[in-house]
Structures are given as C-alpha cells and as structure tokens.
Design an enzyme around this catalytic site. Structure first.
Site, PDB file in Angstrom:
ATOM      1  N   ASN A  11       0.696   3.795  -9.178  1.00  0.00           N
ATOM      2  CA  ASN A  11       0.788   3.039  -8.590  1.00  0.00           C
ATOM      3  C   ASN A  11       1.023   1.455  -9.530  1.00  0.00           C
ATOM      4  O   ASN A  11       0.106   1.004 -10.153  1.00  0.00           O
ATOM      5  CB  ASN A  11       0.038   2.551  -7.821  1.00  0.00           C
ATOM      6  N   LYS A  13       1.576  -1.149  -9.196  1.00  0.00           N
ATOM      7  CA  LYS A  13       0.895  -2.553  -8.413  1.00  0.00           C
ATOM      8  C   LYS A  13       2.165  -4.280  -8.378  1.00  0.00           C
ATOM      9  O   LYS A  13       3.091  -3.071  -8.725  1.00  0.00           O
ATOM     10  CB  LYS A  13      -0.322  -3.742  -8.682  1.00  0.00           C
ATOM     11  N   HIS A  95      -4.001   0.042   0.613  1.00  0.00           N
ATOM     12  CA  HIS A  95      -4.742   0.327  -0.407  1.00  0.00           C
ATOM     13  C   HIS A  95      -5.819  -1.306  -0.074  1.00  0.00           C
ATOM     14  O   HIS A  95      -5.465  -1.822   0.131  1.00  0.00           O
ATOM     15  CB  HIS A  95      -4.244   0.107  -1.635  1.00  0.00           C
ATOM     16  N   GLU A  97      -6.817  -3.722  -1.844  1.00  0.00           N
ATOM     17  CA  GLU A  97      -5.848  -4.411  -2.443  1.00  0.00           C
ATOM     18  C   GLU A  97      -5.459  -5.491  -1.162  1.00  0.00           C
ATOM     19  O   GLU A  97      -5.454  -6.987  -1.244  1.00  0.00           O
ATOM     20  CB  GLU A  97      -5.103  -4.665  -4.256  1.00  0.00           C
ATOM     21  N   GLU A 165     -10.341   5.791  -3.021  1.00  0.00           N
ATOM     22  CA  GLU A 165     -10.639   4.704  -4.292  1.00  0.00           C
ATOM     23  C   GLU A 165     -11.637   3.728  -3.621  1.00  0.00           C
ATOM     24  O   GLU A 165     -11.952   2.953  -2.926  1.00  0.00           O
ATOM     25  CB  GLU A 165      -8.902   3.969  -4.348  1.00  0.00           C
ATOM     26  N   GLY A 171      -9.340  -0.405 -11.358  1.00  0.00           N
ATOM     27  CA  GLY A 171      -9.179  -1.396 -12.760  1.00  0.00           C
ATOM     28  C   GLY A 171     -10.465  -2.007 -13.463  1.00  0.00           C
ATOM     29  O   GLY A 171     -10.107  -3.399 -14.403  1.00  0.00           O
ATOM     30  N   SER A 210      -9.548   3.814 -12.376  1.00  0.00           N
ATOM     31  CA  SER A 210      -9.951   3.812 -13.570  1.00  0.00           C
ATOM     32  C   SER A 210      -9.132   4.925 -14.060  1.00  0.00           C
ATOM     33  O   SER A 210     -10.074   5.690 -15.164  1.00  0.00           O
ATOM     34  CB  SER A 210     -11.109   3.162 -13.636  1.00  0.00           C
TER      35      SER A 210
HETATM   36  P1  PGA Z   1      -6.760   1.343 -11.864  1.00  0.00           P
HETATM   37  O1  PGA Z   1      -5.730   1.181 -10.642  1.00  0.00           O
HETATM   38  O2  PGA Z   1      -5.621   3.435 -11.798  1.00  0.00           O
HETATM   39  O3  PGA Z   1      -6.134   0.792 -12.661  1.00  0.00           O
HETATM   40  O4  PGA Z   1      -7.633   1.747 -11.264  1.00  0.00           O
HETATM   41  C1  PGA Z   1      -5.930   2.707  -9.172  1.00  0.00           C
HETATM   42  C2  PGA Z   1      -4.989   1.799  -8.027  1.00  0.00           C
HETATM   43  O5  PGA Z   1      -5.745   0.884  -7.525  1.00  0.00           O
HETATM   44  O6  PGA Z   1      -4.571   2.813  -7.262  1.00  0.00           O
END
Ligand code: PGA
Length: 247
Positions: A11, A13, A95, A97, A165, A171, A210
C-alpha cells in the site's frame, strides 16, 4: 481444505511519482518463484503506468480506495470501474486512514465493496482497533463488528481478503505479539465462516501494521495469517522483496 494462497499487498498510500515505476519493476524482476500472490497498490494516478510496466509479470496492481457509486457527479472521486479500466485487479477498502480521516463507516465500506465486485475488482477489506479500544479489552468485538458491517452478503463465492490492521501499529514500528495477532485472526476466521459458511474458509486474512523484513517471517507464519498488507516497507523494492521471500 488447503490454506488459501497467501497475498502480499503493498500500500503505497499517498507516495510515489512517475519515477516510482522503476521500484515496481524491480519488485517484478526480483520476485522469482513465490508461493504468494503479490500486488502493489499505488496512488490511482499511477495505476495505468504500473499496470503497463508490470504487464506479463507476476505482480498485480490494485487501487487504494474508490467511490461506492459507479459513476456520476462526484467531483474529485474515482470509481471502481475506472481503476479496473486503468489496469487494477484489486482494491484496498475501509483502510483506517479512510475510516478516521474521511469518516467512512462500515456501511460506506460495504457499499464500496459492492462497487468493487460490480467492476470485477477483488476487495481487500481493512479492519482494526484503536489503542484505546485494545486497552479497554474491546479489540475482538470491534474487529468482528467491522467484519460483519463491512462485508456485504454478495461477497459469497467471490475472491476477497480481510486485512487486520491495528490502528496503533500502522506506521508506528509497533506490532502486536504473535499470540495477539493469532487471537484476532482466529476471531475473524470464525466470523467469516459464520457469515459465508464453507466459503468463509478460503479468504486470506492479511496482517498489516509495521510489517518489515525483520518481523515478516514470524508474522507470516502465525496461525491464520494469510499474507500481509505492507505500507512503508513496500516503498522500497529491496524491503518489499524481503517480505515476499519470508512467506
Ligand atoms: P505500515 O502501513 O506498514 O506503514 O505500518 C500499513 C498499512 O497502513 O496498510
């Protein structure tokens, strides 16, 4: 029943420009024989370029979000059909976010999943609890509630995956322990079987938050973990390839 084929999805983003196509090419060039299906989900505007660059390789291209309607007066939005037309075969939906930043509800996510299916996209539906919810002992209830609310009945018999997640792991460099991941993944599996019967056993349940080369092998070999949704570590081909090789 054999375990579902693992899926490793990157992803990107809101990261990546035209030059990032080279990073995707490097993933395709380095992938070799993998047991996993591999996808890169770049910003919508790069889908066409990535799809062209990756045509004939083992790497699939996906979108990160799309509207729940098929077309219409929605300034600034893209439809599932547009993503498919540009070369995407999957879509990340729900997601955290999007849920937090754009107030997307389970019902919104469910409607988007319906749009994905109409366009022939394979949905990756994201769920996950916040740190407050985990501390309050609500993680399982929140996650299984999101699964029930975000997956429409018309997914029965279709290819899809669920990505667990935890919001606090995205992140941040923090990850749940392996037993914590397994507990949630087993609860998601039980919910999928309740909702879809036997078909609920074949959808991979991805872990995301992560994931990096140093923790990928342990996470990917945990019970009921059927792949990973990878953010930051998917931006560099070398790191993403190391995660793919850990399957
Ligand atoms: P990350 O994000 O691996 O940077 O923690 C995962 C995601 O939000 O899909």
């Amino acid at each position: 029943m054999t375990a579902p084929q693992p899926l490793i999805a990157g992803n990107w983003k809101m990261n990546g420009l035209g030059a990032s196509v080279e990073e995707a090419r490097a993933v395709a060039a380095g992938i070799g024989e993998s047991r996993a299906r591999v996808a890169i989900c770049p910003p919508a505007i790069l889908i066409h370029r990535l799809a062209q660059a990756l045509a004939g390789t083992a790497v699939l291209v996906g979108g990160q979000d799309h509207h729940w309607d098929d077309a219409g007066a929605f300034t600034g939005d893209v439809s599932a059909e547009m993503l498919a037309d540009a070369g995407a075969s999957l879509a990340i939906l729900g997601h955290s976010e999007r849920r937090a930043g754009y107030r997307e509800t389970d019902a919104d996510v469910s409607a988007k999943v319906g749009a994905a299916l109409r366009a022939g996209l394979e949905p990756i539906v994201c769920v996950g609890e916040t740190l407050e919810q985990r501390k309050a002992g609500e993680a399982l209830a929140v996650v299984t509630g999101q699964v029930r609310g975000s997956l429409p009945a018309d997914l029965a018999g279709k290819a899809f995956s669920v990505a667990y997640e935890p919001v606090w792991a995205i992140g941040t460099g923090l990850t749940p322990t392996t037993p914590e991941i397994e507990e949630v993944h087993r609860a998601i599996r039980a919910t999928l079987v309740e909702m879809f019967g036997e078909a609920g056993k074949s959808a991979p349940i991805l872990y995301g938050g992560s994931v990096k080369p140093s923790n990928a092998a342990e996470i990917l070999h945990a019970d009921e973990v059927g792949g990973a949704l990878v953010g930051g570590a998917s931006l560099k081909a070398e790191d993403f390839l190391a995660i793919i090789r850990a399957v």
